[in-house]
Design an enzyme around this catalytic site. Structure first.
Site: not given
Ligand code: DGP
Length: 113
Positions: A30, A86, A92, A94, A99, A101
């Protein structure tokens, strides 16, 4: 999905720190880590989130959890980790590509915020 950030990572159009990949899933770090180990477990197939999954996704959902356990083992956090998805903005979410975590390497609180 052409405008999906995770589809772009899967297609290697955007770089990521990949830690695992197979035919159905990839896992990468992440970009805003919330724990010493924070890896996203992502299906190659675009599906918006858990609520968008159907009966045909059962095997995929099970596979993602198996991948999470394998990544946790490889990361050395098998004795304690949290696996979270999420679903929806109020929870939460986004990025609208399913996915999980995988978080570990520190003590976790309960209930989560
Ligand atoms: P959520 O908020 O549950 O949808 O988690 C999305 C996650 O994705 C957040 O923790 C940040 C991560 N994220 C968003 N864009 C990118 C990216 O371009 N690269 C990586 N490695 N992570 C990303």
């Amino acid at each position: 999905m052409s405008d999906c950030i995770f589809c772009k990572i899967i297609a290697r159009q955007i770089p990521s720190q990949l830690v695992y990949e197979d035919e159905h899933a990839i896992a990468f770090k992440d970009m805003t880590p919330q724990a010493p180990t924070h890896v996203l477990i992502v299906p190659r197939k675009h599906v918006a989130g858990l609520s968008a999954c159907g009966d045909g996704d059962q095997a995929l959902l099970g596979h993602l959890q198996r991948v999470a356990a394998a990544v946790a083992e490889k990361a050395g956090i098998a004795s304690g980790y949290r696996l979270v998805t999420n679903n929806g903005r109020s929870a939460g979410q986004s990025v609208d590509h399913l996915h999980y975590h995988l978080l570990g390497g520190r003590s976790m609180q309960w209930p989560p915020g």
